[in-house]
Structure formats: structure tokens, C-alpha cells
Scaffold this active site. Structure first.
Site, PDB file in Angstrom:
ATOM      1  N   ASP A   1      -9.768  -2.081  -6.343  1.00 15.30           N
ATOM      2  CA  ASP A   1      -8.873  -1.238  -5.558  1.00 15.30           C
ATOM      3  C   ASP A   1      -8.763   0.132  -6.197  1.00 15.30           C
ATOM      4  O   ASP A   1      -8.635   0.252  -7.419  1.00 15.30           O
ATOM      5  CB  ASP A   1      -7.489  -1.889  -5.488  1.00 15.30           C
ATOM      6  CG  ASP A   1      -6.594  -1.296  -4.413  1.00 15.30           C
ATOM      7  OD1 ASP A   1      -6.665  -0.071  -4.179  1.00 15.30           O
ATOM      8  OD2 ASP A   1      -5.829  -2.065  -3.809  1.00 15.30           O
TER       9      ASP A   1
ATOM     10  N   HIS B   1      -8.998  -3.252  -1.756  1.00 13.45           N
ATOM     11  CA  HIS B   1      -7.704  -2.871  -1.197  1.00 13.45           C
ATOM     12  C   HIS B   1      -7.412  -3.654   0.082  1.00 13.45           C
ATOM     13  O   HIS B   1      -8.258  -3.766   0.964  1.00 13.45           O
ATOM     14  CB  HIS B   1      -7.673  -1.370  -0.900  1.00 13.45           C
ATOM     15  CG  HIS B   1      -6.320  -0.874  -0.496  1.00 13.45           C
ATOM     16  ND1 HIS B   1      -5.279  -0.766  -1.380  1.00 13.45           N
ATOM     17  CD2 HIS B   1      -5.837  -0.467   0.709  1.00 13.45           C
ATOM     18  CE1 HIS B   1      -4.210  -0.307  -0.754  1.00 13.45           C
ATOM     19  NE2 HIS B   1      -4.520  -0.119   0.525  1.00 13.45           N
TER      20      HIS B   1
ATOM     21  N   SER C   1       0.833  -1.197   0.000  1.00 17.68           N
ATOM     22  CA  SER C   1       0.000   0.000   0.000  1.00 17.68           C
ATOM     23  C   SER C   1       0.873   1.254   0.000  1.00 17.68           C
ATOM     24  O   SER C   1       1.683   1.445  -0.907  1.00 17.68           O
ATOM     25  CB  SER C   1      -0.959  -0.043   1.197  1.00 17.68           C
ATOM     26  OG  SER C   1      -1.921   0.983   1.107  1.00 17.68           O
TER      27      SER C   1
END
Length: 345
Positions: free
Chosen positions: A210, A240, A113
Site C-alpha cells: 500500500d 490498498h 483510506s
């Protein structure tokens, strides 16, 4: 440099920990390859040791060392501060590898991330400053583009995980008024790079649902066009951080199997051992690990306006996500990080 649970801000304190780390590595067969790990948290929250339990298991399974970089967080340290920390850690590992029982020719970058974005910017700094090319860069649903102009960046809103509004807020913290303008360099947001030759072999994995989907797909295409080996995986139906919220799902297991295999193929010549090591590279005092409300408070302390998002979050009164279990899990995760970091202070 620091060991888990010990904070350090002075250069002498960081590097003075080498002797302790050397002794912890002395019993391992070496020299070991190294994974430099950049934790997730949107570049605004989290800390290196948050992933220690599974990173230790990964190190033992792959027969490698894992160095988790405690890079500085925004807004206290705006970009490119985190990439500079990544470069400093990379050079320190390379320069001290022999003493630590590590192989300086086999150091790879990996991140998740926001940490995936830092791994990518670190790779660009390493290349442009003429340091040895990392073994690979493994980017898990990485945060790469501050402009938020892709289809997926507009598609996913109010879902209770990491969506458009949260992403805009985070980039505002990372870049301030520079976000979305021409004043952003590739060392701040990797998607701003146009020349991607000379980068290490690249792995990118991202979910179909995502907010980072399209910037990940776009970023994979550029280095491939410059002759860089790229392995790209798009997971249908995945949101995500799906592997964190639903770790027992078939999709998450497939994802873990895929990136584990990628690492095993690149980290060759190191026999698996239960004594492989997990290190924490500490480069600065962390900011608070917080969810959106506390992040807004931090932004205000630094005189940063959140471009109209303040009213949105203040008026939401906790109704975001409409009670979805993923929203609850996300909130609990951030609350845990906040409590841990407040205790550490």
C-alpha cells in the site's frame, strides 16, 4: 443531520432530523455505544451512505449504533473542513446521546483510506479543544501524510489502484498550494502532528503493498511513544483496499476478523441485537463522487493546478493499470459513486 437519501445544508434542517432518528432508536436496548464512521474516497469523493449495507450488518452484530459522517469533500471544501465536520458530528452525538438512546462515554472513531485520515485529524481536534476522549480510533489503511516522502509513497506507481500519482492529485485537491509545505497543520494531515499524547487507543491496519504503508507505520509509533495503546497490523502481499477488491480472500477475511474483534473488545456492555441502528450525520452538500478525470475538471473550476499531473492523465486515455482487473474494479467503483451522487443532486 440527515437520514439516508435526504440532503441537508442548513443547520436547522440537519438537527431537526433528531426526532425521526430518536424514534428509530427507541426500540433498541440502550444506551448503545457508537461508531462514528468516515467513508473512504481520498477525501475527494464518496458519500456516507455508500457503506450502509455492511455497516448495518456490523451494527447488528456488535450491538451498537453506527453514525456515518457526511463530511465535506475537497476541492470544494479544503482541509481542515472535513476535520471540523468530524468534530461537529462528535459534539452533536455527545450532546444529544441521551435523547437518541446512545452512550456518550462510548463513542469511537473509525475510517477507511481517506476517511481514516479524517478520523485521525478529528481525534486531534477533539483532544485539542478539550472534548471527551473518544473510545478508540480505528484507522484502516489511512491517508495521513501530504508530503509523500516515504519509501512506500514512491514505490507504488501505475498499479491501477490508489498509487503515488493519484495520491498526489488528491492531496493537491485537499490542500492546494499548501501540499507538501510547512503551512499544513495536523488538522489537515495527521502525520504533521508531533505531540500525540492524549489520543484514544488506536488501531491501524495496512497492506505491505500500500502507498500508505510507511506513513501508517510511522504514525503508529508516535502515540505509542506517548503511552497511547496502539494495535498495528501489517498484511503481507496486500495492496490498498484489498478487503474491498478481494473480499472473499483469506487475507481479507483475516483483516475483517481482526478489526471486528478489536471493536468487540472496546464496545463492551452492549448486547448484540438485530435492531441496532445505522445513522447518517449530514454536514454539507457533497461534491461529485468522481474518478481522476472528473476530479481534474473540478480542480480546474476552482483554479487549482495539478502540478503537471493533468498532462499525465489526459495522455493516458484510459491505459492506466494495463487492463488489470483491480484497475477495472476501481474504475467501476468510482463510476458507481459518480452516478449515485449525480442522481442525488
Amino acid at each position: 443531520m440527515r437520514t439516508p437519501g435526504v440532503r441537508s445544508t442548513r443547520r436547522a434542517e440537519r438537527y431537526g432530523a433528531a426526532q425521526k432518528l430518536t424514534s428509530s432508536l427507541a426500540a433498541t436496548p440502550g444506551p448503545l455505544p457508537v461508531i462514528m464512521w468516515f467513508h473512504g474516497g481520498g477525501q475527494v469523493l464518496g458519500f456516507a451512505a455508500q457503506d450502509a449495507p455492511w455497516l448495518k450488518q456490523l451494527a447488528a452484530a456488535l450491538g451498537c449504533a453506527v453514525a456515518a459522517v457526511d463530511y465535506r469533500l475537497a476541492p470544494e471544501t479544503p482541509a481542515p473542513g472535513a476535520a471540523e465536520d468530524g468534530y461537529t458530528a462528535y459534539r452533536w452525538i455527545s450532546d444529544n446521546a441521551t435523547d437518541l438512546g446512545l452512550d456518550p462515554t462510548r463513542v469511537g472513531l473509525a475510517g477507511q483510506s481517506g476517511g481514516g485520515g479524517i478520523a485521525a485529524t478529528t481525534a486531534l481536534v477533539i483532544r485539542d479543544r478539550g472534548a471527551a476522549t473518544p473510545l478508540f480510533q480505528m484507522l484502516m489503511y489511512p491517508m495521513l501524510d501530504d508530503r509523500n516522502t516515504t519509501d512506500s509513497s514512491r514505490e507504488f506507481t501505475d498499479i491501477g489502484i490508489w498509487d503515488r500519482s493519484t495520491n498526489l492529485l488528491a492531496w493537491q485537491a485537499v490542500l492546494g498550494d499548501r501540499a507538501g509545505t510547512e503551512d499544513v497543520t495536523p488538522y489537515c494531515a495527521a502525520s504533521r502532528a508531533t505531540e500525540l499524547d492524549g489520543l484514544p487507543p488506536t488501531f491501524i491496519g495496512v497492506g505491505e503493498l500500500d502507498v500508505f504503508r510507511d506513513e501508517s507505520l510511522d504514525y503508529a509509533a508516535l502515540p505509542r511513544a506517548h503511552g497511547v495503546p496502539v494495535e498495528l497490523h501489517l498484511y503481507p502481499g496486500a495492496y490498498h483496499a484489498f478487503d474491498l477488491f478481494a473480499p472473499q480472500s483469506h487475507l481479507a477475511e483475516s483483516f475483517r476478523h481482526t478489526w471486528n474483534n478489536y471493536l468487540a473488545r472496546h464496545l463492551t456492555k452492549a448486547p448484540a441485537t438485530a435492531t441496532a441502528s445505522f445513522l447518517v450525520i449530514g454536514l454539507a452538500v457533497l461534491g461529485y463522487g468522481v474518478h481522476e478525470a472528473v476530479l481534474l475538471y473540478r480542480l480546474r473550476r476552482h483554479g487549482i493546478r495539478a502540478r503537471g499531473l493533468v498532462a499525465r492523465y489526459e495522455s493516458s486515455s484510459g491505459t492506466r493499470g494495463s487492463g488489470r482487473s483491480t484497475s477495472l474494479a476501481f474504475g467501476c467503483l468510482f463510476a458507481s459513486l459518480a452516478l449515485w451522487e449525480l442522481v442525488r443532486r
